[in-house]
Design an enzyme around this catalytic site. Structure first.
Site, PDB file in Angstrom:
ATOM      1  N   GLN A   9       0.833  -1.193   0.000  1.00  0.00           N
ATOM      2  CA  GLN A   9       0.000   0.000   0.000  1.00  0.00           C
ATOM      3  C   GLN A   9       0.869   1.245   0.000  1.00  0.00           C
ATOM      4  O   GLN A   9       1.893   1.304   0.664  1.00  0.00           O
ATOM      5  CB  GLN A   9      -0.902  -0.016   1.238  1.00  0.00           C
ATOM      6  N   SER A  88       4.402  -6.587   2.642  1.00  0.00           N
ATOM      7  CA  SER A  88       3.114  -6.415   3.309  1.00  0.00           C
ATOM      8  C   SER A  88       1.977  -6.891   2.405  1.00  0.00           C
ATOM      9  O   SER A  88       1.898  -8.072   2.083  1.00  0.00           O
ATOM     10  CB  SER A  88       2.944  -4.951   3.727  1.00  0.00           C
ATOM     11  N   LEU A  89       1.105  -5.992   1.966  1.00  0.00           N
ATOM     12  CA  LEU A  89       0.039  -6.338   1.019  1.00  0.00           C
ATOM     13  C   LEU A  89       0.577  -7.127  -0.166  1.00  0.00           C
ATOM     14  O   LEU A  89      -0.067  -8.053  -0.674  1.00  0.00           O
ATOM     15  CB  LEU A  89      -0.631  -5.048   0.526  1.00  0.00           C
ATOM     16  N   ARG A 113      -8.947  -8.205   3.946  1.00  0.00           N
ATOM     17  CA  ARG A 113      -7.852  -7.641   4.733  1.00  0.00           C
ATOM     18  C   ARG A 113      -8.010  -6.128   4.865  1.00  0.00           C
ATOM     19  O   ARG A 113      -7.874  -5.564   5.958  1.00  0.00           O
ATOM     20  CB  ARG A 113      -6.519  -7.977   4.046  1.00  0.00           C
ATOM     21  N   HIS A 196       1.048  -3.650  11.162  1.00  0.00           N
ATOM     22  CA  HIS A 196       2.102  -4.590  11.555  1.00  0.00           C
ATOM     23  C   HIS A 196       2.537  -4.387  13.005  1.00  0.00           C
ATOM     24  O   HIS A 196       3.722  -4.397  13.333  1.00  0.00           O
ATOM     25  CB  HIS A 196       3.295  -4.498  10.591  1.00  0.00           C
ATOM     26  N   GLN A 245       1.011 -12.277   9.692  1.00  0.00           N
ATOM     27  CA  GLN A 245       1.633 -11.112   9.062  1.00  0.00           C
ATOM     28  C   GLN A 245       1.120  -9.770   9.582  1.00  0.00           C
ATOM     29  O   GLN A 245       1.898  -8.830   9.791  1.00  0.00           O
ATOM     30  CB  GLN A 245       1.441 -11.180   7.538  1.00  0.00           C
TER      31      GLN A 245
END
Length: 292
Positions: A9, A88-89, A113, A196, A245
């Site tokens: 993102q 991440s994403l 998500r 996170h 995650q």
């Protein structure tokens, strides 16, 4: 060996993916399938919307995912990956391109998500900050020293660049200590929450249900996952790491180092922007980087 890497993102921009849609029948088919799955025409926002529209929670993460995955799937056969990783994403994009997840299931999980993260952000406000020019171990040590508040190293992006995450008070206090310890900069980021970090626990629990109800397959190549920066091909391990995650650190520096140690000599960034190419070069200047 060739590694495909996928951004997270923040890489989005208006117009992303339009060239693919206009010039590739496969891309057009996949984008239209995405519009149907999501229940709204995300392509209209991606191609011709405003920056503000593209920043909507229900749009941003699916948009980056779609551009990343479709650009990789439309690549020629000779540019297929020997390994994948996503920031991440981007890990969801990496899983789809490695065929551990179907395109449809990957998109549904990304949308779930995004919505779960938005709810967690609204329930418990938090923030993030970029720490520049301070050793990773020192950053983690300072985060651990913040009593009574949540503060963790969220993104270990490259040597000298770490993003911390947690409660507003915890991150602000950590920023002061980081500067005292010699950080060149400790800059609060304009983000919607403490990604996170343990503050994402409600989102992790919600996403866990969705992941457990999704079919995963053995991937065609190793996937280097954020939580431990190591290669995985077991569908059970991949699912467990994906569930962890949201509340764990993105260990990007170590992921890239491990891919290089395992033979990667070229990194191909699939998706919008070129942030990951820059990070890879800061980790090891000897490898080749390019974008699709």
């Amino acid at each position: 060996m060739k590694a495909f890497v996928f951004p997270g993102q923040g890489a989005q921009f208006v117009g992303m993916g339009k060239d693919l849609y206009d010039n590739s029948p496969l891309a057009k088919e996949l984008f239209e399938k995405a519009n149907e799955i999501l229940g709204y025409r995300i392509t209209d926002i991606m191609f011709d919307g405003t920056d503000e529209e593209l920043r909507q929670t229900k749009v941003t993460q699916p948009a980056v995912f779609l551009h990343s995955v479709i650009s990789a799937l439309c690549a020629t056969d000779e540019t297929k990956p020997d390994m994948t990783a996503g920031h991440s994403l981007g890990e969801f994009s990496a899983l789809v391109v490695a065929q551990a997840l179907s395109f449809e299931d990957g998109l549904r999980l990304v949308y779930a998500r995004a919505m779960a993260m938005q709810k967690a952000c609204e329930a418990t406000p938090g923030t993030m900050a970029a720490i520049i020019a301070l050793d990773d171990d020192k950053v983690e040590e300072i985060c651990a020293s913040i009593d009574g508040e949540v503060c963790v190293a969220a993104n270990l992006n490259c040597p000298g660049q770490v993003v911390i995450s947690g409660s507003l008070a915890g991150v602000e206090k950590a920023c002061e200590l980081m500067k005292e310890a010699g950080a060149k900069r400790a800059l609060l980021l304009k983000v919607g929450g403490a990604f996170h970090s343990p503050l994402m626990e409600p989102a992790r629990a919600e996403l866990e249900d969705a992941i457990n109800n999704t079919t995963f397959k053995t991937p065609i190549c190793p996937i280097y996952q954020n939580v431990d920066a190591t290669a995985h091909t077991s569908d059970a391990e991949i699912k467990a790491n994906l569930i962890a995650q949201l509340t764990s650190s993105v260990r990007w520096t170590k992921s890239v180092q491990n891919m290089i140690a395992d033979g990667a000599i070229e990194f191909v960034e699939c998706g919008p922007g070129s942030v990951l190419q820059g990070l890879v070069k800061k980790i090891d200047r000897n490898v080749e980087t390019k974008g699709l």
